[in-house]
Enzyme design. Structure first.
Site, PDB file in Angstrom:
ATOM      1  N   CYS A  45       0.830  -1.209   0.000  1.00  0.00           N
ATOM      2  CA  CYS A  45       0.000   0.000   0.000  1.00  0.00           C
ATOM      3  C   CYS A  45       0.863   1.257   0.000  1.00  0.00           C
ATOM      4  O   CYS A  45       0.532   2.256  -0.640  1.00  0.00           O
ATOM      5  CB  CYS A  45      -0.908   0.027   1.224  1.00  0.00           C
ATOM      6  SG  CYS A  45      -1.963  -1.411   1.381  1.00  0.00           S
TER       7      CYS A  45
HETATM    8  C1  BEZ Z   1       0.495  -4.664   1.843  1.00  0.00           C
HETATM    9  O1  BEZ Z   1      -0.051  -3.628   1.521  1.00  0.00           O
HETATM   10  O2  BEZ Z   1       1.705  -4.786   1.760  1.00  0.00           O
HETATM   11  C2  BEZ Z   1      -0.299  -5.843   2.300  1.00  0.00           C
HETATM   12  C3  BEZ Z   1      -1.480  -5.646   2.989  1.00  0.00           C
HETATM   13  C4  BEZ Z   1      -2.198  -6.737   3.442  1.00  0.00           C
HETATM   14  C5  BEZ Z   1      -1.724  -8.013   3.184  1.00  0.00           C
HETATM   15  C6  BEZ Z   1      -0.559  -8.195   2.454  1.00  0.00           C
HETATM   16  C7  BEZ Z   1       0.172  -7.104   2.012  1.00  0.00           C
END
Ligand code: BEZ
Length: 211
Positions: A45
């Site tokens: 994200c």
């Molecule tokens: C991420 O944004 O890195 C992420 C969020 C939830 C699960 C796996 C990755």
């Protein structure tokens, strides 16, 4: 209930990092992108939001307003934005909606409990100036989205809306386009001064009209 293409994008009022947003009013006459991410302070994200911030000029030149969303709080969003700015070498420049009560997430069916318990998946909704949903995408949490592809789709949608052309597989800005089937040959002759080639009666190719 899931949202389908052509549905009116549900309206809502929510807090965001740029103040209260009344969604339809905030969109005004612009195109819109509403996209969810699973959680604050997560690696994928962080890169996505930095990437979108860097594309500000691209969205503005297409008259597109962008809003992100997760089920975390405004305080979390604000703290995380400092990390995004620092690590992605940018300045956040679009609102992040805080949806701790999952009001918007439920309206837009962004929570897929068999994929992620209680968190939003990576949903994207492209919304036209008529407030109708033009594109939906759902990505898993572990896969960052391709925002260049979103710009490409918006270019295609805007060409269809303004010039009555569709775009072929793997089309890129500047490539030839397809005359929409709704136009007769006579109408196409009037509309496309550069002409068109009939490969088949249903497959008519014309240079990109706005180039
Ligand atoms: C991420 O944004 O890195 C992420 C969020 C939830 C699960 C796996 C990755």
């Amino acid at each position: 209930m899931s949202i389908r293409l052509g549905d009116t994008a549900p309206d809502f009022t929510s807090e965001s990092t740029e103040g209260t947003i009344q969604f339809h009013k905030w969109l005004g006459d612009s195109w819109g992108i509403l996209f969810s991410h699973p959680a604050d302070y997560t690696p994928v994200c962080t890169t996505e939001l930095g990437t979108v911030a860097k594309l500000k000029d691209e969205f503005e030149s297409r008259n597109v307003k962008v809003a992100g969303l997760s089920v975390d709080s405004i305080e979390d969003h604000k703290g995380w934005i400092s990390d995004i700015n620092e690590t992605q070498n940018t300045e956040m420049n679009f609102p992040l909606i805080a949806d701790p009560n999952r009001k918007v997430a439920n309206l837009y069916d962004m929570i897929h409990p068999n994929a992620l318990d209680n968190l939003t998946v990576r949903s994207v909704f492209v919304i036209g100036p008529d407030k109708k949903v033009k594109l939906t995408l759902t990505y898993p949490a572990s896969t960052g989205r391709n925002f260049d592809e979103l710009l490409r789709v918006i270019d295609s949608l805007q060409l269809t809306a303004q010039h009555s052309v569709a775009t072929p597989a793997n089309w890129k800005d500047g490539d030839d386009c397809i005359v929409v089937p709704a136009l007769s040959d006579e109408e196409a002759n009037e509309k496309f001064p550069k002409g068109f080639t009939s490969v088949k009666p249903y497959l008519r190719i014309t240079p990109q009209p706005n180039k």
